[in-house]
Design a protein around this motif. Structure first.
Motif, PDB file in Angstrom:
ATOM      1  N   PRO A 257      46.822  34.207  37.572  1.00  0.00           N
ATOM      2  CA  PRO A 257      45.469  34.512  37.078  1.00  0.00           C
ATOM      3  C   PRO A 257      44.523  34.991  38.176  1.00  0.00           C
ATOM      4  O   PRO A 257      43.731  35.918  37.958  1.00  0.00           O
ATOM      5  N   ALA A 258      44.605  34.391  39.341  1.00  0.00           N
ATOM      6  CA  ALA A 258      43.729  34.799  40.448  1.00  0.00           C
ATOM      7  C   ALA A 258      44.066  36.206  40.916  1.00  0.00           C
ATOM      8  O   ALA A 258      43.168  37.030  41.160  1.00  0.00           O
ATOM      9  N   ALA A 269      35.950  35.736  39.398  1.00  0.00           N
ATOM     10  CA  ALA A 269      36.989  35.158  38.535  1.00  0.00           C
ATOM     11  C   ALA A 269      38.194  34.742  39.371  1.00  0.00           C
ATOM     12  O   ALA A 269      38.839  33.717  39.088  1.00  0.00           O
ATOM     13  N   SER A 272      37.391  31.495  41.042  1.00  0.00           N
ATOM     14  CA  SER A 272      37.381  30.407  40.055  1.00  0.00           C
ATOM     15  C   SER A 272      38.787  29.970  39.669  1.00  0.00           C
ATOM     16  O   SER A 272      39.004  28.816  39.277  1.00  0.00           O
ATOM     17  N   ALA A 273      39.732  30.898  39.760  1.00  0.00           N
ATOM     18  CA  ALA A 273      41.119  30.594  39.383  1.00  0.00           C
ATOM     19  C   ALA A 273      41.872  29.824  40.470  1.00  0.00           C
ATOM     20  O   ALA A 273      42.984  29.333  40.233  1.00  0.00           O
ATOM     21  N   THR A 275      42.349  26.628  42.323  1.00  0.00           N
ATOM     22  CA  THR A 275      42.018  25.219  42.122  1.00  0.00           C
ATOM     23  C   THR A 275      41.911  24.486  43.468  1.00  0.00           C
ATOM     24  O   THR A 275      42.395  24.985  44.496  1.00  0.00           O
TER      25      THR A 275
END
Length: 334
Positions: A257-258, A269, A272-273, A275
């Motif tokens: 996703p990142a 985004a 945010s992906a 962790t």
């Protein structure tokens, strides 16, 4: 124990930027600066030739070169010449290199461990005034005319290693080992593998330099530092070794996703992906947070800490902050 510190930077930087980093590193009390030699970027040997003219104390290394894109005979020539030019401040990083990068040029990586071992033995022989033809395991094809027409010298050779077998080989034969640690706490396992290889060869871990090679992002603003590391992880995380990721309870797909967000140009985004678990693969934050993680590495036996990019949102400012706030505390701990 005496604490030692080094920096690792990429060869995508131009000479002006790299010179700024090298001067800042020397002013900060850093012991070594390593410049990568990734394929299709700037030439690390050429960059170091210039950097030696801009520094007086700092040891400079190439981390790493491989015996596939550059023959061991030329690697020995480069190492011997840079050692002569620098008055003894050159370090050679040697490894099998990236199979993916080599494939860009149609260069096969046949037997990574065997070829790296042969290259180490051949390069060391040439630099020290011997002939590879007289050295067992130095590879085929050398004849009696294969020797350097230069004064014999010594060049510390560090092996770039991540796999258990390469780490053990480094312990057995190298002067040092550059082992990327994802997460930093992998130092315990990596150093045990190096120590086992050294012990089998009748050496000890004290016979070689094993920096704890970590990614660092440092800034007075912890969120800015975390963001710099997160962007780096978003780009590279999916390509990390599954073995190393498993040490942190992660898999390559966790970073998809990142990476997808980064490809779409959405940095927010992508960040945010990433962790907190992913972020822990490196060390990031303000000076206090960085000092805490580094002290944990020192408690695991690391006497040499090596910090790699991104270093921070402003690399030169990060190096200055490292020298002013972090290194004095870590030297006191040591």
């Amino acid at each position: 124990m005496t604490a030692r510190f080094s920096l690792r930077v990429n060869n995508d930087l131009d000479l002006a930027a790299l010179t700024g980093l090298a001067v800042a590193a020397e002013d900060a009390g850093i012991d070594q600066l390593w410049v990568s030699n990734d394929l299709m970027m700037r030439s690390a040997p050429a960059l170091l030739g210039a950097l030696f003219q801009k520094t007086t104390r700092l040891h400079l290394g190439i981390g790493i070169m491989n015996p596939y894109s550059v023959h061991p005979a030329e690697l020995a020539m480069i190492a011997s010449t840079l050692q002569e030019m620098s008055g003894g401040r050159f370090l050679l990083g040697l490894g099998a290199g990236s199979a993916e990068f080599l494939s860009w040029a149609g260069i096969p990586q046949l037997k990574p461990l065997t070829d790296t071992r042969a290259a180490l033995r051949a390069i060391r022989a040439l630099i020290e005034g011997a002939r590879p033809a007289d050295v067992e395991g130095a590879g085929d094809g050398w004849n009696r005319d294969a020797y350097l027409r230069l004064p014999a010298t010594k060049v510390p050779i560090y092996i770039g290693a991540m796999s258990p077998r390469m780490l053990a080989f480094a312990g057995a034969e190298a002067d040092g080992v550059l082992a990327l640690l994802f997460p930093p706490e992998h130092y315990t396992t990596a150093s045990e593998l190096v120590a086992a290889g050294a012990d089998k060869a009748g050496r000890s871990l004290a016979d070689l330099d094993m920096p704890a090679c970590v990614w660092l992002a440092l800034d007075e603003d912890r969120e800015k530092a975390d963001r710099a590391l997160a962007l780096k992880l978003a780009y590279y995380g999916a390509a990390f070794s599954p073995y190393l990721l498993s040490r942190a309870g992660l898999v390559q797909e966790d970073f998809t996703p990142a990476l997808d967000a980064l490809r779409e140009g959405d940095e927010d985004a992508a960040v945010s992906a990433i962790t907190p678990q992913m972020l822990s693969l490196g060390i990031s934050g303000d000076p206090d947070a960085v000092i805490q993680r580094c002290r944990e590495l020192q408690a695991r036996g690391a006497t040499h800490l090596s910090f790699g990019p991104p270093l921070g949102p402003d690399p030169v400012a990060a190096i200055e902050l490292l020298g002013r706030r972090v290194l004095p505390q870590l030297r006191r701990t040591a």
